[in-house]
Design a protein around this motif. Structure first.
Motif, mmCIF file in Angstrom:
data_model
loop_
_atom_site.group_PDB
_atom_site.id
_atom_site.type_symbol
_atom_site.label_atom_id
_atom_site.label_comp_id
_atom_site.label_asym_id
_atom_site.label_seq_id
_atom_site.Cartn_x
_atom_site.Cartn_y
_atom_site.Cartn_z
ATOM 1 N N THR A 185 0.885 -1.111 -0.015
ATOM 2 C CA THR A 185 0.043 0.039 -0.147
ATOM 3 C C THR A 185 1.068 1.258 0.093
ATOM 4 O OG1 THR A 185 -1.631 -1.280 1.215
ATOM 5 C CG2 THR A 185 -1.888 1.312 1.161
ATOM 6 N N PRO A 186 1.387 1.551 -1.244
ATOM 7 C CA PRO A 186 2.322 2.659 -1.159
ATOM 8 C C PRO A 186 1.691 4.352 -0.928
ATOM 9 C CG PRO A 186 2.037 2.041 -3.578
ATOM 10 C CD PRO A 186 1.128 1.108 -2.700
ATOM 11 N N VAL A 187 0.248 4.258 -1.110
ATOM 12 C CA VAL A 187 -0.396 5.237 -0.601
ATOM 13 C C VAL A 187 -1.640 5.088 0.145
ATOM 14 C CG1 VAL A 187 -1.819 7.310 -1.381
ATOM 15 C CG2 VAL A 187 0.290 6.729 -2.713
ATOM 16 N N ASN A 188 -1.958 5.589 1.055
ATOM 17 C CA ASN A 188 -3.323 5.387 2.171
ATOM 18 C C ASN A 188 -3.668 6.700 2.858
ATOM 19 O OD1 ASN A 188 -5.265 4.337 3.547
ATOM 20 N ND2 ASN A 188 -3.687 3.289 5.090
ATOM 21 N N ARG A 189 -4.654 7.253 2.121
ATOM 22 C CA ARG A 189 -5.263 8.498 2.443
ATOM 23 C C ARG A 189 -6.534 8.286 3.021
ATOM 24 N NH1 ARG A 189 -3.280 10.477 -3.062
ATOM 25 N NH2 ARG A 189 -1.106 11.353 -2.511
ATOM 26 N N HIS A 190 -6.525 8.082 4.394
ATOM 27 C CA HIS A 190 -7.843 7.549 4.841
ATOM 28 C C HIS A 190 -8.390 9.037 5.352
ATOM 29 C CE1 HIS A 190 -10.783 6.158 7.338
ATOM 30 N NE2 HIS A 190 -10.446 7.091 8.378
#
Length: 157
Positions: free
Chosen positions: A144-149
């Motif tokens: 998961t190189p990007v995780n914008r919650h």
């Protein structure tokens, strides 16, 4: 109900709670220069207003199993318009952490998290065996190189 504007202190409280949802009210109060009761009232208001939608547990690196196994399961229902039985069954599976209704080829996108590959397979088998499910496609998450919650993402039911 009108949406209340968040002030700078509310934003600070959200940032602190996002970083550590278990932080004490006293510690929060010290960080934003308010009393414990004033912080409690603000947090309770943000919960009531839906700004804080809940609290979650993220397993640590030393927890059993370490990082959870994650997968996206695309589901095609036999009856796209009357598929409530599938949705009800999916709601009862605790490892399904998100369910989106989609346009296009597949009807549903499920985000599934388990501690083991064996449990992931069991969850997939449970979903695929539902009488109203025509087909599934499952993809395991490798990284998961990007995780914008998004804190204020709307929850739909």
């Amino acid at each position: 109900m009108a949406t209340r504007h968040l002030d700078e202190i509310d934003e600070q409280l959200l940032a602190e709670l996002t970083n550590n949802a278990r932080v004490s009210l006293v510690t929060l109060g010290n960080r934003v220069h308010l009393s414990r009761n004033a912080v409690r009232q603000r947090v309770e208001r943000m919960e009531r207003d839906g700004i804080i939608g809940g609290y979650t547990l993220t397993p640590g690196k030393n927890s059993k199993g370490g990082r959870p196994i994650r997968a996206n399961v695309f589901v095609y229902r036999l009856d796209r318009m009357r598929g409530e039985l599938v949705l009800s069954a999916i709601r009862a599976i605790p490892e399904v952490v998100r369910c989106d209704i989609l346009s296009g080829d597949f009807d549903l996108l499920l985000a599934v998290e388990t501690e083991t590959v064996e449990r992931m397979q069991a969850v997939w088998e449970q979903i695929a065996a539902l009488p109203e499910v025509a087909n599934t496609v499952t993809s395991l998450t490798l990284a998961t190189p990007v995780n914008r919650h998004k804190v204020n993402a709307p929850a739909e039911g």
